[in-house]
Every structure is written in structure tokens, then in C-alpha cells.
Design a protein around this motif. Structure first.
Motif, mmCIF file in Angstrom:
data_model
loop_
_atom_site.group_PDB
_atom_site.id
_atom_site.type_symbol
_atom_site.label_atom_id
_atom_site.label_comp_id
_atom_site.label_asym_id
_atom_site.label_seq_id
_atom_site.Cartn_x
_atom_site.Cartn_y
_atom_site.Cartn_z
ATOM 1 N N THR A 4 0.827 -1.211 0.000
ATOM 2 C CA THR A 4 0.000 0.000 0.000
ATOM 3 C C THR A 4 0.859 1.258 0.000
ATOM 4 O O THR A 4 0.625 2.188 -0.780
ATOM 5 C CB THR A 4 -0.936 0.025 1.225
ATOM 6 N N ILE A 134 -15.396 4.124 -14.414
ATOM 7 C CA ILE A 134 -15.403 5.166 -13.386
ATOM 8 C C ILE A 134 -16.101 6.381 -13.971
ATOM 9 O O ILE A 134 -15.555 7.035 -14.868
ATOM 10 C CB ILE A 134 -13.975 5.536 -12.942
ATOM 11 N N LYS A 141 -9.007 14.761 -5.768
ATOM 12 C CA LYS A 141 -9.236 13.499 -5.066
ATOM 13 C C LYS A 141 -9.701 12.414 -6.045
ATOM 14 O O LYS A 141 -9.260 11.257 -5.965
ATOM 15 C CB LYS A 141 -10.290 13.698 -3.976
ATOM 16 N N HIS A 142 -10.559 12.799 -6.977
ATOM 17 C CA HIS A 142 -11.058 11.863 -7.984
ATOM 18 C C HIS A 142 -9.927 11.391 -8.896
ATOM 19 O O HIS A 142 -9.818 10.200 -9.204
ATOM 20 C CB HIS A 142 -12.151 12.555 -8.799
ATOM 21 N N LEU A 144 -6.673 11.299 -8.192
ATOM 22 C CA LEU A 144 -5.755 10.423 -7.441
ATOM 23 C C LEU A 144 -6.320 9.014 -7.326
ATOM 24 O O LEU A 144 -5.578 8.024 -7.372
ATOM 25 C CB LEU A 144 -5.470 11.010 -6.064
ATOM 26 N N TYR A 145 -7.646 8.927 -7.207
ATOM 27 C CA TYR A 145 -8.295 7.609 -7.194
ATOM 28 C C TYR A 145 -8.083 6.912 -8.544
ATOM 29 O O TYR A 145 -7.754 5.716 -8.602
ATOM 30 C CB TYR A 145 -9.786 7.780 -6.908
ATOM 31 N N ILE A 146 -8.229 7.666 -9.637
ATOM 32 C CA ILE A 146 -8.025 7.109 -10.977
ATOM 33 C C ILE A 146 -6.589 6.615 -11.141
ATOM 34 O O ILE A 146 -6.348 5.513 -11.654
ATOM 35 C CB ILE A 146 -8.365 8.158 -12.059
ATOM 36 N N ARG A 148 -4.454 5.697 -8.807
ATOM 37 C CA ARG A 148 -4.264 4.476 -7.990
ATOM 38 C C ARG A 148 -4.798 3.254 -8.721
ATOM 39 O O ARG A 148 -4.166 2.192 -8.732
ATOM 40 C CB ARG A 148 -4.961 4.630 -6.636
ATOM 41 N N GLU A 149 -5.969 3.402 -9.325
ATOM 42 C CA GLU A 149 -6.556 2.285 -10.060
ATOM 43 C C GLU A 149 -5.686 1.885 -11.243
ATOM 44 O O GLU A 149 -5.484 0.706 -11.518
ATOM 45 C CB GLU A 149 -7.964 2.665 -10.546
#
Length: 291
Positions: A4, A134, A141-142, A144-146, A148-149
Motif C-alpha cells: 500500500t 469510473i 481526489k477523484h 488520485l483515485y483514478i 491508484r486504479e
């Protein structure tokens, strides 16, 4: 270090690099290259000579007993969709980086350019199936999520189907968007018709990422090759000039067919090798579209 924390470190590294590129290099070029295509109602004003009679607001005209027209302005806000190939062939690289790593960097750069322009960004991860969708949203924030994915995504399938991916985009995104297809385009089926239909509804741009060895084999003797999508294994003699020439000829023919598909579909496109500077390639693409 845990998986992680290692992933978060990679996310942060990509964010620092690509957000800087977006802010300092691409800001103006992105804005001019990808303009809002929709028209939104702004106001009404009195009719002037030369106005289009189709813009007359008949309700207001009847109320004030003289002609008024509706005024529209271009909607600047865009919805940007990234169609990201996650098939097995992207998990390969003989140069500075893997194809999937360059795809991730380009996608992140486009995403940060989009939010700096107050655009929404969404993603479709595809192989020969829709691996993940998605929906478009705004904000760091959105994104950074993308990212990470993208860095930690494990597809269920290893094969590629661009046709299916663009058909999904056509059906799921109702309003016009700007869509980037990021792939090596190692496809086994024809997707020209699906791409043409999709590009009529949306503004589609194709970004091909490839490894130099797909184009040119080194002279290193007997080489074992494995197709990452099918698992097919074979040995070739790279010491043979005939074999190397045939390999390059196959690549050139394949690229010619791909360019023909893009041209017939009226889709802007760029090809970038993993040992090349993708910043320069994207700037050239933006400049071409901004004309």
C-alpha cells in the motif's frame, strides 16, 4: 515497505510529475485544442439585422410586440473520458519503461489538464471486456483515485477489443465528450465502423503507445517470443536479416492499416514509442488540433 505504501509512493511520484506538466506546459494548449462543443442559452436581446430567424424567441416577441432572439454561448466545460487498454500486451517494455507505465503517465497528464480547465474526467478500463467504469467527476481526489486504479489494476482478461470499448462509450455517455483511447492497438478485429459512429457523437482522439521492439528486432540470435494475450510461444532467429526485415515489414503494414482506420474515422491520432518523449508528442497533437 508495504504494498500500500509503495503504491501511494508511485501515485505521488506520478502526481508531482504530471500535474507540473499540466500546469506549466499544457495549460494553454489543452484549452485551445479541446474546446467545449455544446451551446448553452445565455440571454435574449432585440433582433438585429442578420440574426438567424430560427433563434427568435416567440414567447418574448409576443409579450413585447417586437422580435427578440435567443443568444447562445459555447459551453466551456468538457467531459473527458479516458479509455485505457489494460490487456496483457501493455505489460511489456524493453526500453526506459513498460507500455502500461507510459499510458498511466499520459492519462494522468491529461486528467490534471482537464481539472485545471474545470472539466470532468472519467475512465473506462478495457481488455476484451469492460473491466471497470469510473463515471466522470471533478477534483484532485477523484484523479488520485483514478491514478491508484491505473497503477494497481489487475484485469480479468488479457485480450484486447477496441470495438467493444468504443461501442460502450457511445452507449453510456449521452452528452458529447472528448475521449482519449490509450492503447497499443494490438487488435485482431476491425473497429473502424464502431469508431466512426463513436466519433460522430463524441470527439475521439487515439494515442498509441508502442515498444521499439515491435518495430525493430535486435540481432541477438535465437529469441523466445510469447504473445501476452494468447500465451502462444515461438522461437525466431533474429540473426537472420530476412527475419528482421519481415518483422519490420509486418509492423509497417500494420501501422499503415491503423492510420487508414483513423483517417477514415476522422480521428486525430498520435503514436509514441516508450523510448520517446511523450510531452513533445502531446504538444504536437495539441498544436495540430488548435489550428
Amino acid at each position: 515497505m508495504t504494498e500500500t505504501s509503495e503504491l501511494l509512493k508511485k501515485v505521488r511520484k506520478i502526481e508531482i510529475k504530471t500535474r507540473g506538466l499540466s500546469a506549466n506546459i499544457f495549460a494553454g494548449q489543452y484549452h485551445s485544442a479541446f474546446k467545449g462543443r455544446g451551446m448553452a442559452f445565455s440571454e435574449v436581446r432585440e433582433y438585429q439585422f442578420g440574426d438567424d430567424v430560427r433563434d427568435i424567441d416567440w414567447n418574448v416577441t409576443a409579450r413585447f410586440h417586437k422580435p427578440y432572439v435567443k443568444v447562445f454561448e459555447e459551453e466551456r466545460e468538457l467531459t473527458v473520458m479516458l479509455l485505457i487498454d489494460v490487456s496483457g500486451s501493455l505489460d511489456f517494455g524493453t526500453q526506459r519503461q513498460m507500455k502500461k507505465d507510459m499510458v498511466a503517465e499520459i492519462a494522468a497528464t491529461l486528467a490534471f489538464s482537464a481539472i485545471q480547465n474545470n472539466d470532468k474526467i472519467g475512465v473506462v478500463f478495457f481488455s476484451d471486456k469492460i473491466e471497470k467504469y469510473i463515471p466522470p467527476k471533478k477534483g484532485r481526489k477523484h484523479i488520485l483515485y483514478i491514478i491508484r486504479e491505473m497503477l494497481d489494476f489487475h484485469p480479468e482478461s488479457q485480450r484486447t477489443d477496441v470495438k467493444m470499448a468504443v461501442e460502450f462509450l457511445t452507449s453510456v455517455i449521452k452528452r458529447r465528450c472528448t475521449a482519449f483511447i490509450l492503447s497499443d492497438f494490438y487488435v485482431r478485429n476491425d473497429f473502424e465502423n464502431a469508431l466512426t459512429i463513436c466519433n460522430r457523437k463524441h470527439d475521439v482522439v487515439a494515442i498509441q503507445v508502442y515498444d521499439l521492439r515491435a518495430k525493430q528486432l535486435p540481432d541477438v540470435g535465437l529469441m523466445r517470443l510469447v504473445d501476452a494475450e494468447t500465451g502462444h510461444e515461438m522461437y525466431i532467429d533474429t540473426g537472420s536479416k530476412k527475419v528482421r526485415r519481415a518483422h519490420t515489414a509486418f509492423w509497417m503494414n500494420r501501422q499503415a492499416n491503423l492510420r487508414q482506420t483513423f483517417n477514415k474515422s476522422n480521428v486525430d491520432n498520435v503514436s509514441i514509442a516508450t523510448n520517446e518523449d511523450y510531452v513533445k508528442a502531446l504538444l504536437q497533437l495539441f498544436a495540430m488540433r488548435g489550428v
